[in-house]
Write a protein that holds these residues in place. Structure first.
Motif, PDB file in Angstrom:
ATOM      1  N   SER A  90       0.844  -1.189   0.000  1.00 37.51           N
ATOM      2  CA  SER A  90       0.000   0.000   0.000  1.00 37.51           C
ATOM      3  C   SER A  90       0.884   1.246   0.000  1.00 37.51           C
ATOM      4  O   SER A  90       1.805   1.359   0.812  1.00 37.51           O
ATOM      5  CB  SER A  90      -0.894  -0.011   1.243  1.00 37.51           C
ATOM      6  OG  SER A  90      -1.559   1.224   1.372  1.00 37.51           O
ATOM      7  N   LEU A  91       0.599   2.195  -0.898  1.00 37.75           N
ATOM      8  CA  LEU A  91       1.352   3.455  -0.916  1.00 37.75           C
ATOM      9  C   LEU A  91       1.204   4.223   0.389  1.00 37.75           C
ATOM     10  O   LEU A  91       2.062   5.020   0.739  1.00 37.75           O
ATOM     11  CB  LEU A  91       0.889   4.333  -2.074  1.00 37.75           C
ATOM     12  CG  LEU A  91       1.400   3.968  -3.447  1.00 37.75           C
ATOM     13  CD1 LEU A  91       0.813   4.902  -4.496  1.00 37.75           C
ATOM     14  CD2 LEU A  91       2.911   4.011  -3.490  1.00 37.75           C
ATOM     15  N   GLU A  92       0.121   3.981   1.105  1.00 37.45           N
ATOM     16  CA  GLU A  92      -0.118   4.668   2.373  1.00 37.45           C
ATOM     17  C   GLU A  92       0.916   4.307   3.436  1.00 37.45           C
ATOM     18  O   GLU A  92       1.041   5.007   4.438  1.00 37.45           O
ATOM     19  CB  GLU A  92      -1.516   4.338   2.898  1.00 37.45           C
ATOM     20  CG  GLU A  92      -2.623   4.842   2.012  1.00 37.45           C
ATOM     21  CD  GLU A  92      -3.982   4.392   2.512  1.00 37.45           C
ATOM     22  OE1 GLU A  92      -4.177   4.275   3.729  1.00 37.45           O
ATOM     23  OE2 GLU A  92      -4.853   4.153   1.658  1.00 37.45           O
ATOM     24  N   ASP A  93       1.663   3.234   3.224  1.00 36.89           N
ATOM     25  CA  ASP A  93       2.663   2.795   4.196  1.00 36.89           C
ATOM     26  C   ASP A  93       4.042   3.417   3.962  1.00 36.89           C
ATOM     27  O   ASP A  93       4.995   3.078   4.654  1.00 36.89           O
ATOM     28  CB  ASP A  93       2.788   1.266   4.174  1.00 36.89           C
ATOM     29  CG  ASP A  93       1.583   0.582   4.793  1.00 36.89           C
ATOM     30  OD1 ASP A  93       0.927   1.188   5.665  1.00 36.89           O
ATOM     31  OD2 ASP A  93       1.294  -0.560   4.403  1.00 36.89           O
ATOM     32  N   ASN A  94       4.164   4.343   3.016  1.00 36.86           N
ATOM     33  CA  ASN A  94       5.482   4.894   2.694  1.00 36.86           C
ATOM     34  C   ASN A  94       6.163   5.541   3.891  1.00 36.86           C
ATOM     35  O   ASN A  94       7.368   5.384   4.083  1.00 36.86           O
ATOM     36  CB  ASN A  94       5.392   5.878   1.525  1.00 36.86           C
ATOM     37  CG  ASN A  94       4.680   7.160   1.877  1.00 36.86           C
ATOM     38  OD1 ASN A  94       3.573   7.138   2.389  1.00 36.86           O
ATOM     39  ND2 ASN A  94       5.304   8.279   1.592  1.00 36.86           N
ATOM     40  N   GLU A  95       5.436   6.250   4.729  1.00 44.02           N
ATOM     41  CA  GLU A  95       6.044   6.891   5.901  1.00 44.02           C
ATOM     42  C   GLU A  95       6.534   5.839   6.898  1.00 44.02           C
ATOM     43  O   GLU A  95       7.638   5.956   7.432  1.00 44.02           O
ATOM     44  CB  GLU A  95       5.055   7.831   6.570  1.00 44.02           C
ATOM     45  CG  GLU A  95       5.654   8.622   7.700  1.00 44.02           C
ATOM     46  CD  GLU A  95       4.728   9.684   8.256  1.00 44.02           C
ATOM     47  OE1 GLU A  95       5.073  10.238   9.307  1.00 44.02           O
ATOM     48  OE2 GLU A  95       3.661   9.952   7.666  1.00 44.02           O
ATOM     49  N   LEU A  96       5.738   4.815   7.134  1.00 47.29           N
ATOM     50  CA  LEU A  96       6.120   3.737   8.039  1.00 47.29           C
ATOM     51  C   LEU A  96       7.383   3.036   7.544  1.00 47.29           C
ATOM     52  O   LEU A  96       8.338   2.835   8.301  1.00 47.29           O
ATOM     53  CB  LEU A  96       4.976   2.722   8.160  1.00 47.29           C
ATOM     54  CG  LEU A  96       5.219   1.476   8.994  1.00 47.29           C
ATOM     55  CD1 LEU A  96       5.465   1.842  10.452  1.00 47.29           C
ATOM     56  CD2 LEU A  96       4.043   0.536   8.868  1.00 47.29           C
ATOM     57  N   TYR A  97       7.424   2.690   6.253  1.00 42.16           N
ATOM     58  CA  TYR A  97       8.600   2.017   5.695  1.00 42.16           C
ATOM     59  C   TYR A  97       9.832   2.909   5.752  1.00 42.16           C
ATOM     60  O   TYR A  97      10.931   2.449   6.059  1.00 42.16           O
ATOM     61  CB  TYR A  97       8.345   1.575   4.254  1.00 42.16           C
ATOM     62  CG  TYR A  97       7.320   0.470   4.087  1.00 42.16           C
ATOM     63  CD1 TYR A  97       7.002  -0.373   5.140  1.00 42.16           C
ATOM     64  CD2 TYR A  97       6.678   0.268   2.883  1.00 42.16           C
ATOM     65  CE1 TYR A  97       6.071  -1.386   4.988  1.00 42.16           C
ATOM     66  CE2 TYR A  97       5.741  -0.746   2.719  1.00 42.16           C
ATOM     67  CZ  TYR A  97       5.442  -1.565   3.775  1.00 42.16           C
ATOM     68  OH  TYR A  97       4.529  -2.560   3.618  1.00 42.16           O
ATOM     69  N   ALA A  98       9.666   4.200   5.444  1.00 41.24           N
ATOM     70  CA  ALA A  98      10.804   5.129   5.499  1.00 41.24           C
ATOM     71  C   ALA A  98      11.351   5.199   6.925  1.00 41.24           C
ATOM     72  O   ALA A  98      12.571   5.191   7.130  1.00 41.24           O
ATOM     73  CB  ALA A  98      10.394   6.511   5.001  1.00 41.24           C
ATOM     74  N   ASN A  99      10.464   5.244   7.911  1.00 41.29           N
ATOM     75  CA  ASN A  99      10.908   5.268   9.318  1.00 41.29           C
ATOM     76  C   ASN A  99      11.680   4.000   9.672  1.00 41.29           C
ATOM     77  O   ASN A  99      12.718   4.060  10.318  1.00 41.29           O
ATOM     78  CB  ASN A  99       9.727   5.443  10.269  1.00 41.29           C
ATOM     79  CG  ASN A  99       9.161   6.840  10.226  1.00 41.29           C
ATOM     80  OD1 ASN A  99       9.826   7.785   9.825  1.00 41.29           O
ATOM     81  ND2 ASN A  99       7.906   6.969  10.618  1.00 41.29           N
ATOM     82  N   TRP A 100      11.177   2.859   9.251  1.00 43.37           N
ATOM     83  CA  TRP A 100      11.868   1.598   9.529  1.00 43.37           C
ATOM     84  C   TRP A 100      13.234   1.565   8.878  1.00 43.37           C
ATOM     85  O   TRP A 100      14.230   1.210   9.502  1.00 43.37           O
ATOM     86  CB  TRP A 100      11.064   0.412   9.006  1.00 43.37           C
ATOM     87  CG  TRP A 100       9.847   0.041   9.780  1.00 43.37           C
ATOM     88  CD1 TRP A 100       9.509   0.452  11.046  1.00 43.37           C
ATOM     89  CD2 TRP A 100       8.796  -0.825   9.353  1.00 43.37           C
ATOM     90  NE1 TRP A 100       8.315  -0.101  11.407  1.00 43.37           N
ATOM     91  CE2 TRP A 100       7.852  -0.889  10.397  1.00 43.37           C
ATOM     92  CE3 TRP A 100       8.562  -1.535   8.194  1.00 43.37           C
ATOM     93  CZ2 TRP A 100       6.696  -1.651  10.314  1.00 43.37           C
ATOM     94  CZ3 TRP A 100       7.411  -2.294   8.109  1.00 43.37           C
ATOM     95  CH2 TRP A 100       6.499  -2.353   9.162  1.00 43.37           C
TER      96      TRP A 100
END
Length: 70
Positions: free
Chosen positions: A18-28
């Motif tokens: 999901s594109l909506e997870d981009n912030e979560l993935y970037a943080n990880w």
């Protein structure tokens, strides 16, 4: 609905990215402890760059998120 249950197990399921997870993935991926283990220590990812990377992965249609059911 943000996630689609593609393959369901007892404790988690797979869902297309999901594109909506981009912030979560970037943080990880910007977390030093995690990035050492995946071999990208020298890279700092912005939310925008991660979104572009996710768009490319979504086009392949063979990458999935693991969604925890607990």
């Amino acid at each position: 609905m943000k996630y689609f249950k593609k393959l369901v197990g007892e404790m988690c399921y797979l869902s297309p990215l999901s594109l909506e997870d981009n912030e979560l993935y970037a943080n990880w991926l910007n977390d030093l402890e995690l990035s050492i283990n995946v071999g990208i220590v020298e890279t700092v990812l912005s939310k925008e760059n991660e979104k572009l990377r996710l768009k490319k992965l979504i086009d392949f249609k063979s990458f999935f998120s693991i969604i925890d059911l607990s």
